[in-house]
Design a protein around this motif. Structure first.
Motif, short mmCIF file in Angstrom:
data_model
loop_
_atom_site.label_atom_id
_atom_site.label_comp_id
_atom_site.label_asym_id
_atom_site.label_seq_id
_atom_site.Cartn_x
_atom_site.Cartn_y
_atom_site.Cartn_z
N VAL A 56 0.87 -1.17 0.00
CA VAL A 56 0.00 0.00 0.00
C VAL A 56 0.92 1.22 0.00
O VAL A 56 1.87 1.27 0.77
CB VAL A 56 -0.90 -0.02 1.25
N SER A 57 0.67 2.20 -0.88
CA SER A 57 1.56 3.36 -0.96
C SER A 57 0.76 4.64 -1.12
O SER A 57 -0.26 4.67 -1.80
CB SER A 57 2.54 3.20 -2.14
N ASP A 89 -3.31 7.46 6.29
CA ASP A 89 -3.77 6.94 5.01
C ASP A 89 -3.52 5.44 4.90
O ASP A 89 -4.32 4.69 4.33
CB ASP A 89 -3.09 7.67 3.85
N ILE A 90 -2.37 5.00 5.42
CA ILE A 90 -2.07 3.56 5.41
C ILE A 90 -3.06 2.82 6.31
O ILE A 90 -3.63 1.78 5.92
CB ILE A 90 -0.61 3.32 5.90
N ALA A 92 -6.01 3.72 7.06
CA ALA A 92 -7.35 3.79 6.48
C ALA A 92 -7.53 2.82 5.31
O ALA A 92 -8.63 2.70 4.77
CB ALA A 92 -7.65 5.21 6.02
N MET A 93 -6.47 2.14 4.90
CA MET A 93 -6.59 1.05 3.92
C MET A 93 -6.66 -0.30 4.62
O MET A 93 -6.71 -1.34 3.97
CB MET A 93 -5.39 1.06 2.96
N LEU A 151 4.61 3.76 3.01
CA LEU A 151 4.35 2.42 2.48
C LEU A 151 3.74 1.56 3.57
O LEU A 151 4.03 1.74 4.75
CB LEU A 151 5.66 1.78 2.01
N ASP B 45 -7.37 6.38 -0.66
CA ASP B 45 -6.41 6.91 0.30
C ASP B 45 -4.99 6.51 -0.07
O ASP B 45 -4.03 7.20 0.25
CB ASP B 45 -6.71 6.40 1.72
N ALA B 47 -2.60 3.59 -2.91
CA ALA B 47 -2.60 2.59 -3.97
C ALA B 47 -2.31 1.22 -3.39
O ALA B 47 -1.73 1.10 -2.30
CB ALA B 47 -1.56 2.95 -5.02
#
Lengths: 358, 358
Positions: A56-57, A89-90, A92-93, A151, B45, B47
Motif C-alpha cells: 500500500v503506498s 492513510d495507510i 485507512a486502507m 508504504l 487513500d 494505492a
C-alpha cells in the motif's frame, strides 16, 4: 557589540548552508531508524526491504505558508504531523505501516536544530505507529517543504491462518446499503485548534479544554490501534482529512450509497469542541456554541480520524480508550449517494488547495 | 484593450487557482497510468500493488531556483528529468521499476498547461522505463516543487530458475579488489549542457553537437537497458548523480578499494563534450578544449549514468547502442579507498546543496 557579532557568527555556523549537505545528512541519519527487518536502510542509492504482503503506498506534502505557518512552527510537531497524515492513510486502507520516505527542502539559513527537531518528530510518530524511515532526500528551497511517501502492507485476515496479504484493502468504494459506519479517532479538534491559533491562543496559555485542540492542529495523533481493532469487520474506509461531511460524502459517492449521520453521534463528537467555541465567543449563548462546535465536527479535517463501514451491527459496543477508540456514527442505505443529517442533506464544505473563491 | 482584458481573464481561468484542486486532479489522472498489474491505482487513500520481489525504494526532489530555473523551464522536460533521476536510482540497485509516487506543489497562478506538460513528461519517462504512476499529492507553494518516490523490485538472477527477489541488490559497498568497473550510459553531458545554457545557448540554435548536451541537462535519459544487460555480472553499482570522480569516490570509500580510472576511457567519455568546449571558448586551443571536456566528464553529474563493478573480466567487449551501451572505465585494487587517474589522486568535486563556499 563584539559579543553580538560573535553570537551571530556562531548562529550562522549552525545553519544548513554553513554545515553543508553531507554533515546535515549525517546528523539526520543519526536521528532516524529504518523499520525492523529492513535489508538496506538509508545511505545507498535506494533502500531494500521485504514487504510481508501486497504493498500500500501513498504520498503527501506539507508546504510552509500553505499547510503550516512559519510563525506557529514547532518543528518537532511538524515532523509528527507529516508522518501522522501519511500513516493515517495507510491505516485507512486496513494496512500495517512498512516505512516512510522523507524528502525535505529548506532555506540555507535554516538552523540545524530546526531540521533535527523535524526528524525527531518524524521518528517519534513512526515509533508510535510501529515503523521507521527507509530513505529520503534533502534539498534547498526558499520554502520549507516536507514530502512524505508512506508504504504499508496488507495483513492476513484477523483470526485466520490465511497468509499475509489475503485481507482486502478498505476501499472508499466498498460500503453497501445496510452497513454501519464507525469513526476511529476524533474529528474537528484540529480545525477548532486552528481557529484558536488564528485568534491568538497558544497551547501554553489556553483556557481549559483548549490546549488539546491546539495540539491536535499542530501534531494530530491518528488512532492506529482503534483502526486495527476494526479488522475483520470493516470493508470500506477513508481517512478524514477534509472533514466528516466531505469525506463521508466521498465514501457515499464512491460506494453509491446514502449515508445518514446520527445527530446524537454528531453531538457527542462536538462536545469536546465546546471549550473552543466558548473561548472564541465568550458573549455567545449555548446554542451558538453548540452550532459552532457542530460545524467543526462536520467540516474539520486534519485530526486524521478514520471512517470505516462494515455489515451492521458494529463489532460490539463502542470501544473507547485505545487511545481514543471507535464509535458508530452513521448508517448506509440505498439512495442518492449523499450525506444526510436528520433527513436533510449536509452541505459538503471541504478544504481545497488553489481554490481562490472557495 | 477590451480584447486584452478578455484574453487575460481567459488566461486566469486556466490557472490552478481558478480550476481548483478537484479539476486539476481530474486532468492529471487522465494523463497518467498506473503500472501494469496495480490492484488499486490513484484515487483512494492509497494505492495497492503486488511487488514481484523484495522492494527497492528511493526519493528525490526537484525545486525551482535550486535544481532548475523557471526561465529555462520546459515543463515536459522537467517531468522527464524528475522521473529519470529516480528511476536511475532503481536501475543502479539492479532492480526493475515498480512505480512512482509524485507530489507536486505549485503557485496558484501556474497555468494548467504547465502542470499537464509536467505529468506528460513523467508519464513518457515512466513508459520508457516500463512502469507507471501509483499515486501522489498536489499542493500549493510559492516555489514549484516536484517530490518523487520511486519503487522497484529485485528480479530473479539472470538465466536461472530462481524466484524473483533472489538477486542481490547492487550496493555501492560491494566492489572488491580485482573488479572491473563499467559505465552504462553517459557522463558530463548534462553539465556541459548547463554551461551552454548559462552562456545563453539554446537547443534550437546551438552549434553542431551541442543540442544533445543541452537536452541531457533538461531531460536526461538514463540507459536502463544497458544497466539491465549487466545483470548476472555486476555486484556493486552507483547512480552518477554528482559526477564520475565523486561517485567513483563514494564507491571506493564504501567498498574500501582503490579505483584507477582508465585515462583512455576518460578521453572517450570526454570526446562528445568537445563541441561545447569549442562553443564556449572559440579562441581556445585543442589542449584547453580537451581539458574542459575532461573536467565535465569527471565532475558532471545529472546524466544519471550508472557505474557498476563486478569480477574482471567484463561481460564481453563493450556493448554499444542499447541505447547508449556500457564500456569498461576503471579497475579496483586493494588500496587507500581513493580514485586515481594515471597514478595521481583525482580531486573529488561534487555538487552539494546548502554549501555556500563549496
Amino acid at each position: 557589540m563584539e559579543h553580538t557579532e560573535a553570537a551571530q557568527a556562531q548562529d550562522r555556523a549552525r545553519t544548513l548552508g554553513a554545515l553543508g549537505e553531507d554533515e546535515v545528512l549525517r546528523r539526520i541519519l543519526a536521528r532516524v531508524a529504518a523499520p525492523a527487518g529492513t535489508a538496506v536502510g538509508p545511505g545507498d542509492d535506494a533502500a531494500v526491504s521485504t514487504p510481508a504482503g501486497p504493498l500500500v503506498s501513498t504520498a503527501d506534502m506539507l508546504v510552509e505558508g500553505e499547510d503550516f505557518l512559519a510563525e506557529w512552527l514547532d518543528p518537532r510537531a511538524l515532523g509528527r504531523k507529516a508522518a501522522a497524515q501519511n500513516l493515517a492513510d495507510i491505516a485507512a486502507m486496513g494496512a500495517d505501516p512498512h516505512g516512510l520516505l522523507v524528502s525535505l527542502a529548506a532555506p540555507a539559513d535554516t538552523p540545524i536544530e530546526t531540521i533535527e527537531a523535524i526528524y525527531d518528530g518524524l521518528a517519534a510518530e513512526c515509533a508510535r505507529a510501529g515503523t521507521g524511515i527507509l530513505g529520503g532526500d534533502l534539498s534547498g528551497s526558499a520554502v520549507l517543504t516536507l514530502a512524505i511517501t508512506a508504504l504499508g502492507t496488507l495483513p492476513a485476515p484477523a483470526g485466520t491462518g490465511a497468509p499475509a496479504g489475503s485481507a482486502r484493502p478498505w476501499l472508499r468504494s466498498a460500503a453497501r446499503p445496510g452497513d454501519a459506519v464507525v469513526l476511529a479517532g476524533t474529528v474537528g479538534r484540529a480545525e477548532a485548534g486552528l481557529d484558536l491559533l488564528f485568534a491568538g491562543f497558544r497551547a501554553a496559555s489556553a483556557p481549559a479544554g483548549c490546549a488539546e485542540l491546539i495540539e491536535a492542529q499542530l501534531a494530530p495523533r491518528p488512532d492506529y490501534a482503534s483502526a486495527r481493532a476494526l479488522r475483520g469487520w470493516a470493508r470500506a474506509a477513508i481517512d478524514v482529512s477534509d472533514g466528516l461531511a466531505g469525506d463521508l460524502g466521498r465514501m457515499a459517492r464512491a460506494s453509491g450509497v446514502r449515508i445518514d449521520l446520527d445527530p446524537a453521534a454528531l453531538d457527542r463528537l462536538a462536545r469536546p469542541l465546546l471549550p473552543a467555541a466558548r473561548a472564541l465567543n465568550p458573549a455567545g449563548d449555548a446554542a451558538a456554541h453548540r452550532e459552532r462546535a457542530r460545524g467543526w465536527a462536520l467540516a474539520g479535517g486534519e485530526d486524521h480520524g478514520i471512517i470505516a463501514a462494515g455489515a451492521a451491527p458494529t463489532p460490539g459496543p463502542p470501544q473507547r480508550g485505545t487511545p481514543v477508540g471507535w464509535e458508530p456514527i452513521a448508517a448506509c442505505s440505498a439512495g442518492d449517494s449523499g450525506v444526510y443529517l436528520a433527513g436533510r442533506p449536509v452541505g459538503l464544505k471541504s478544504f481545497s488547495h488553489f481554490r481562490e473563491n472557495g
